[in-house]
Design an enzyme around this catalytic site. Structure first.
Site, PDB file in Angstrom:
ATOM      1  N   CYS A 117      -0.207   1.343  -7.022  1.00  0.00           N
ATOM      2  CA  CYS A 117       1.037   0.630  -7.315  1.00  0.00           C
ATOM      3  C   CYS A 117       0.628  -0.719  -7.871  1.00  0.00           C
ATOM      4  O   CYS A 117      -0.556  -1.040  -7.899  1.00  0.00           O
ATOM      5  CB  CYS A 117       1.908   0.499  -6.079  1.00  0.00           C
ATOM      6  N   ASP A 318       3.052 -11.097   2.216  1.00  0.00           N
ATOM      7  CA  ASP A 318       4.379 -11.015   1.599  1.00  0.00           C
ATOM      8  C   ASP A 318       5.017 -12.386   1.329  1.00  0.00           C
ATOM      9  O   ASP A 318       6.095 -12.454   0.733  1.00  0.00           O
ATOM     10  CB  ASP A 318       5.328 -10.185   2.476  1.00  0.00           C
TER      11      ASP A 318
HETATM   12  C1  UD1 Z   1       3.570  -2.942   4.620  1.00  0.00           C
HETATM   13  C2  UD1 Z   1       4.799  -3.619   4.073  1.00  0.00           C
HETATM   14  C3  UD1 Z   1       4.425  -4.543   2.910  1.00  0.00           C
HETATM   15  C4  UD1 Z   1       3.340  -5.520   3.341  1.00  0.00           C
HETATM   16  C5  UD1 Z   1       2.156  -4.794   3.967  1.00  0.00           C
HETATM   17  C6  UD1 Z   1       1.102  -5.717   4.555  1.00  0.00           C
HETATM   18  C7  UD1 Z   1       6.539  -1.997   4.496  1.00  0.00           C
HETATM   19  C8  UD1 Z   1       7.506  -1.031   3.943  1.00  0.00           C
HETATM   20  N1  UD1 Z   1       5.741  -2.616   3.608  1.00  0.00           N
HETATM   21  O1  UD1 Z   1       3.041  -2.133   3.576  1.00  0.00           O
HETATM   22  O2  UD1 Z   1       5.586  -5.269   2.525  1.00  0.00           O
HETATM   23  O3  UD1 Z   1       2.873  -6.249   2.228  1.00  0.00           O
HETATM   24  O4  UD1 Z   1       2.619  -3.931   5.046  1.00  0.00           O
HETATM   25  O5  UD1 Z   1       1.667  -6.569   5.487  1.00  0.00           O
HETATM   26  O6  UD1 Z   1       6.508  -2.255   5.686  1.00  0.00           O
HETATM   27  N2  UD1 Z   1      -4.747   0.670   3.465  1.00  0.00           N
HETATM   28  C9  UD1 Z   1      -5.782   1.574   3.341  1.00  0.00           C
HETATM   29  N3  UD1 Z   1      -5.605   2.836   3.849  1.00  0.00           N
HETATM   30  C10 UD1 Z   1      -4.451   3.210   4.473  1.00  0.00           C
HETATM   31  C11 UD1 Z   1      -3.395   2.275   4.600  1.00  0.00           C
HETATM   32  C12 UD1 Z   1      -3.581   0.999   4.073  1.00  0.00           C
HETATM   33  O7  UD1 Z   1      -6.848   1.264   2.796  1.00  0.00           O
HETATM   34  O8  UD1 Z   1      -4.333   4.372   4.906  1.00  0.00           O
HETATM   35  C13 UD1 Z   1      -4.908  -0.687   2.875  1.00  0.00           C
HETATM   36  C14 UD1 Z   1      -3.920  -0.908   1.719  1.00  0.00           C
HETATM   37  O9  UD1 Z   1      -4.445  -0.421   0.508  1.00  0.00           O
HETATM   38  C15 UD1 Z   1      -3.781  -2.410   1.730  1.00  0.00           C
HETATM   39  C16 UD1 Z   1      -3.912  -2.773   3.226  1.00  0.00           C
HETATM   40  O10 UD1 Z   1      -4.528  -1.652   3.844  1.00  0.00           O
HETATM   41  O11 UD1 Z   1      -4.818  -3.000   1.013  1.00  0.00           O
HETATM   42  C17 UD1 Z   1      -2.588  -3.073   3.917  1.00  0.00           C
HETATM   43  O12 UD1 Z   1      -1.750  -1.959   3.821  1.00  0.00           O
HETATM   44  P1  UD1 Z   1      -0.632  -1.630   4.910  1.00  0.00           P
HETATM   45  O13 UD1 Z   1      -0.730  -2.575   6.063  1.00  0.00           O
HETATM   46  O14 UD1 Z   1      -0.712  -0.181   5.192  1.00  0.00           O
HETATM   47  O15 UD1 Z   1       0.678  -1.935   4.082  1.00  0.00           O
HETATM   48  P2  UD1 Z   1       1.952  -1.029   3.898  1.00  0.00           P
HETATM   49  O16 UD1 Z   1       2.298  -0.381   5.188  1.00  0.00           O
HETATM   50  O17 UD1 Z   1       1.806  -0.200   2.689  1.00  0.00           O
END
Ligand code: UD1
Length: 434
Positions: A117, A318
């Protein structure tokens, strides 16, 4: 695509009420998939992401109705599909959260991989590893996750990073698993606590949300019919607080939970902002924050800051973009370092086009302070970048055209009305290829 025209510089006045949290509303809507009861959510925000989630849940067979008084009633007893397709998941990553609840309740799910994204790769490995630990059989084929399990079984899951979405997905899945699951290194965001409270009200047993260790005692079904109110949006509240500070205006932001915003409020205080917090002793969600303008010009009264984004309770990624216009106006330079997403500085070239002097080096932005912003046509690239451009437009001299505001409509309820109520000169130009 709509665009907003903002004429600055603006002098804000008045009071606005923070809407319900987008990032709480989306997982809570998904968690209705776990329930055999009728669920009423009192205060879902009117956002594009909420209507996208409504559409996804309806595609699965959920019955969702809005009552005359604005509540949303969910019944997910008769699902007819267990698939979230690419169109849905690419539009909104939170669609991926249906994976856990669908496997937990129905034993199967087919959910598109989100792919990249704008703000980064955003992998889902932590979600998938955790679900596999709970006993889901997972196959990746044709861009989709195909998952099944006769019955999920509790496990000890150590997250390699406190991912918000993975923590939510796994709490939902473990709520209907057999036995007691321990999630270690869980995300601690307030939205995780909101989801746990919601599941517990439906009859679940989630303990420790808000800490790094979360214990989920699985139950055979969640069948309480309940009413629930979602917490206020700490990111939206922060955006409006910064709007007051950057324009040196006296405004009041109501319906906030200040204890969810400690890192943000500390950073603003450190920069020299002056605000008054009023706690409402009758309601945990009804604090208000009044911005007290400085008698002299803010350019000399605010000072720069060094900020590192971090998982909660650290400074939220955020709000990183929104802090940047304030850093541009501060009297001394600032450094903002982004640690959560790899490509979250897309607002920087746009802010530079408005006259800012920001240098990007790796994951840090070096911001020269005390810089005058002037109006320009600018392009929104993602939700929080859009908010940063609106804040910059408030202090820029002239008419700023903020194009592609659909990003903003995903996460800021009634943004035009709220800005107008605060005395901002804003008009929306609908449609068009901008
Ligand atoms: C949620 C929020 C978003 C916020 C983010 C971090 C929602 C709907 N969105 O997004 O607004 O910016 O938390 O506070 O609640 N990652 C991995 N593997 C995974 C999952 C995540 O590598 O399986 C990495 C992602 O690429 C990113 C980081 O971890 O770099 C944070 O992601 P995550 O905390 O999962 O964010 P979201 O839940 O997508």
């Amino acid at each position: 695509m709509d665009k907003l025209i903002i004429t600055g510089p603006s002098q804000l006045k008045g009071t606005i009420k923070t809407s319900s949290s987008k990032n709480s509303s989306l997982p809570i809507m998904v968690a209705t998939l776990l329930s055999e009861g009728t669920i009423t959510i009192n205060n879902l925000p009117k956002l594009k992401d909420v209507s996208t989630m409504t559409k996804l849940l309806k595609n699965l067979g959920a019955e969702i109705e809005e009552s005359a008084d604005g509540k949303t009633i969910f019944n997910t007893s008769n699902l007819k599909s267990y698939e979230a397709n690419y169109e849905m998941v690419k539009t909104m990553r939170a669609s991926f959260f249906v994976l856990g609840p669908l496997i937990a309740r129905y034993g199967r799910a087919t959910v598109s991989l989100p792919g990249g994204c704008a703000i980064g790769a955003r992998a889902v490995d932590i979600h998938l590893d955790g679900l596999a630990k709970l006993g889901a059989e997972i196959e990746l084929k044709g861009g989709y996750v195909h998952a099944k399990a006769k019955k999920l079984k509790a496990a000890e899951i150590i997250l390699s990073f406190p991912s918000v979405g993975a923590t939510e997905n796994l709490i939902m899945a473990a709520s209907l698993a057999e036995g007691t699951t321990l999630i270690k290194n869980a995300a601690r965001e307030p939205e995780i606590i909101d989801l746990a409270n919601f599941i517990n009200k439906m009859g679940g047993h989630v303990e420790g949300a808000g800490n790094s260790d979360i214990i989920i005692e699985g139950v055979s079904s969640l069948n309480n019919s309940i009413q629930y109110s979602v917490i206020p949006d700490r990111i939206e509240a922060s955006t409006f607080i910064i709007a007051g500070i950057i324009t040196n205006s006296n405004i009041i932001v109501q319906n906030v939970v200040t204890k969810h915003m400690d890192a943000i409020l500390d950073a603003l205080k450190h920069m020299g902002a002056n605000f008054k917090i009023t706690h409402n002793s009758d309601s945990a969600i009804n604090d208000s924050i009044e911005i007290i303008p400085h008698p002299s010009s803010q350019a000399v009264t605010l000072k720069g800051i060094h900020i590192d984004t971090a998982p909660y309770p650290g400074f939220p990624t955020d709000v990183q973009a929104q802090l940047m216009p304030l850093a541009i106006k501060a009297g001394t330079p600032s450094v903002i370092t982004e640690h959560i997403f790899e490509n979250r500085f897309m607002h920087v070239p746009e802010l530079n086009r408005m006259g800012a002097n920001i240098l990007l080096k790796g994951n840090s932005a070096f911001i020269e302070g005390n810089t005058k912003l002037t109006a320009a046509p600018v392009m929104c690239t993602d939700l929080r970048a859009s908010a940063a451009l609106i804040l910059a437009a408030l202090v820029a001299e002239g008419e700023t055209e903020v194009c592609r505001v659909y990003h903003l409509d995903r996460g800021y309820e009634f943004i035009d009305k709220k800005l107008t109520d605060l005395n901002v000169s804003v008009r929306r130009i609908p449609g068009g290829p901008f």
